[in-house]
Scaffold this active site. Structure first.
Site, PDB file in Angstrom:
ATOM      1  N   LYS A 163      30.271  46.969  40.895  1.00 37.56           N
ATOM      2  CA  LYS A 163      29.989  46.082  39.760  1.00 37.56           C
ATOM      3  C   LYS A 163      29.195  44.866  40.241  1.00 37.56           C
ATOM      4  O   LYS A 163      28.204  44.464  39.638  1.00 37.56           O
ATOM      5  CB  LYS A 163      31.303  45.654  39.092  1.00 37.56           C
ATOM      6  CG  LYS A 163      31.864  46.738  38.188  1.00 37.56           C
ATOM      7  CD  LYS A 163      33.296  46.488  37.768  1.00 37.56           C
ATOM      8  CE  LYS A 163      33.811  47.746  37.041  1.00 37.56           C
ATOM      9  NZ  LYS A 163      35.243  47.770  36.845  1.00 37.56           N
ATOM     10  N   GLN A 191      40.057  43.837  36.743  1.00 36.72           N
ATOM     11  CA  GLN A 191      40.094  45.221  37.213  1.00 36.72           C
ATOM     12  C   GLN A 191      41.506  45.797  37.083  1.00 36.72           C
ATOM     13  O   GLN A 191      42.469  45.210  37.580  1.00 36.72           O
ATOM     14  CB  GLN A 191      39.619  45.273  38.683  1.00 36.72           C
ATOM     15  CG  GLN A 191      39.525  46.662  39.257  1.00 36.72           C
ATOM     16  CD  GLN A 191      38.455  47.515  38.592  1.00 36.72           C
ATOM     17  OE1 GLN A 191      37.341  47.074  38.350  1.00 36.72           O
ATOM     18  NE2 GLN A 191      38.803  48.748  38.279  1.00 36.72           N
ATOM     19  N   ASP A 215      35.029  44.198  28.669  1.00 40.42           N
ATOM     20  CA  ASP A 215      35.674  45.503  28.823  1.00 40.42           C
ATOM     21  C   ASP A 215      36.171  46.019  27.465  1.00 40.42           C
ATOM     22  O   ASP A 215      36.619  47.166  27.341  1.00 40.42           O
ATOM     23  CB  ASP A 215      36.868  45.366  29.783  1.00 40.42           C
ATOM     24  CG  ASP A 215      36.874  46.440  30.853  1.00 40.42           C
ATOM     25  OD1 ASP A 215      35.951  47.264  30.852  1.00 40.42           O
ATOM     26  OD2 ASP A 215      37.811  46.452  31.667  1.00 40.42           O
TER      27      ASP A 215
END
Ligand code: NDP
Length: 305
Positions: free
Chosen positions: A55, A99, A122
């Site tokens: 990322k 994460q 997200d």
């Protein structure tokens, strides 16, 4: 010769990242501003570390700023929440990604719930999920968006579209299955969601024009579950022992679909690795640009529309 039945997620993700980079260049020239993505990693999970490294790499390659915040495995929930709140308050941060999975002592719902929905790249907060189910504008979860893009591209290639197709999604998680179902519905598919209690899963799968497998069980979907001419999107990522005696590594990654057998029947199918996985990061970068524009009331660069 190119294998037209293979959906090349790597190449399609590279195209999305190129679009993102050109959108970022446009924002820099119009507003002298580069969007910023902040990633929060807790613990030493090797897979998560690889994801976060990628990322970071791709965020920077697209011209955006990338911030990494790492905590040790035993960090307190309050410390993670405190960081998320400070990222919410930082005007220079456009996107926040925590994460997953988080260690067991941390309440994931609480941490995700703290993320400002305007920075929820997200697409996992209650507000983002609510907007998706109401059909309102908002940030959509990356893996499901990537799955829709891949299915669309595969059908486009054959002069077809998603509209009216029967899409079966195996899996009903908050992260993948449910949002994927809503996104395919937005594309005017007729959607069936299957799960661990579904009766005669093989029969249900055989009725799919588009089959999305998001289960987490290696090679569970068999070749003869695939209707002739179906598009297969394999979201699953499973690490299994490598039985090839010549293999350099003791394990390998496989999807939820028995790829070789399914390919015999499918119009097109995603490989694992190299299918949905790369799309997830590309869509995250795209979301970061969309979030930056929405927060500042800037027009979204045309290349991303
Ligand atoms: P979850 O474990 O949260 O959900 C799995 C789903 O599969 C559940 O809805 C479960 O049903 C269903 N399921 C389990 N067993 C069966 C069965 N025997 N028959 C039918 N359905 C079954 O997983 P995720 O959705 O988070 O992830 C799914 C897979 O996708 C994993 O392999 C994960 O690693 C991968 N993944 C890949 C990403 C990428 O970027 N490519 C991103 C995110 C995930 P029930 O609800 O009834 O328990």
């Amino acid at each position: 010769m190119t294998d037209v039945s293979l959906i090349d997620g790597k190449a399609i993700a590279a195209d999305v990242r190129t679009e993102v980079a050109s959108a970022v260049a446009e924002l820099k020239s119009a507003h002298d501003y580069a969007p910023t993505l902040a990633v929060v990693l807790v613990g030493e999970d090797p897979a998560s570390q690889v994801y976060v490294r990628n990322k970071h790499k791709f965020t920077r390659e697209s011209g955006m700023r990338s911030l990494e915040h790492k905590f040790s495995e035993d960090v307190s929930e309050d410390s993670v929440v405190k960081l998320v709140r400070s990222l919410n308050a930082d005007p220079a941060v456009d996107g926040i990604l925590v994460q997953l999975p988080l260690p067991k002592h941390i309440n994931t719902d609480r941490v995700i719930g703290e993320i400002d929905p305007a920075k929820d790249v997200d697409g996992l907060t209650e507000i983002s999920a609510g907007r998706l189910s109401l059909g309102r504008e908002g940030l959509r979860p990356c893996t499901p968006v990537g799955s829709v893009i891949l299915a669309k591209k595969a059908l486009d290639f054959h002069g077809e579209s998603l509209s009216g197709k029967h899409c079966v999604i195996v899996g009903r998680s908050i992260l993948v299955g449910k949002p994927a179902a809503l996104l395919f519905l937005e594309e005017n598919c007729t959607v069936t969601i299957a799960h661990s209690r579904t009766q005669d899963l093989a029969y249900v799968c055989r009725s799919a024009d588009i089959l999305v497998a998001a289960v987490g069980r290696p090679l569970m979907v068999k070749g003869d579950w695939i209707k002739n001419g179906a598009v297969v999107i394999d979201v699953g990522i499973n690490r299994v022992p490598n039985t090839n005696p010549k293999a350099k590594r003791p394990t390998k990654l496989v999807g939820d679909v028995d790829f070789k057998a399914a390919k015999e029947n499918a119009l097109a199918i995603t490989p694992v690795p190299g299918g949905v996985g790369p799309m997830t990061i590309a869509c995250l970068l795209r979301n970061t640009v969309l979030a930056a524009c929405a927060r500042r009331d800037w027009d979204v660069p045309e290349v991303l529309l």
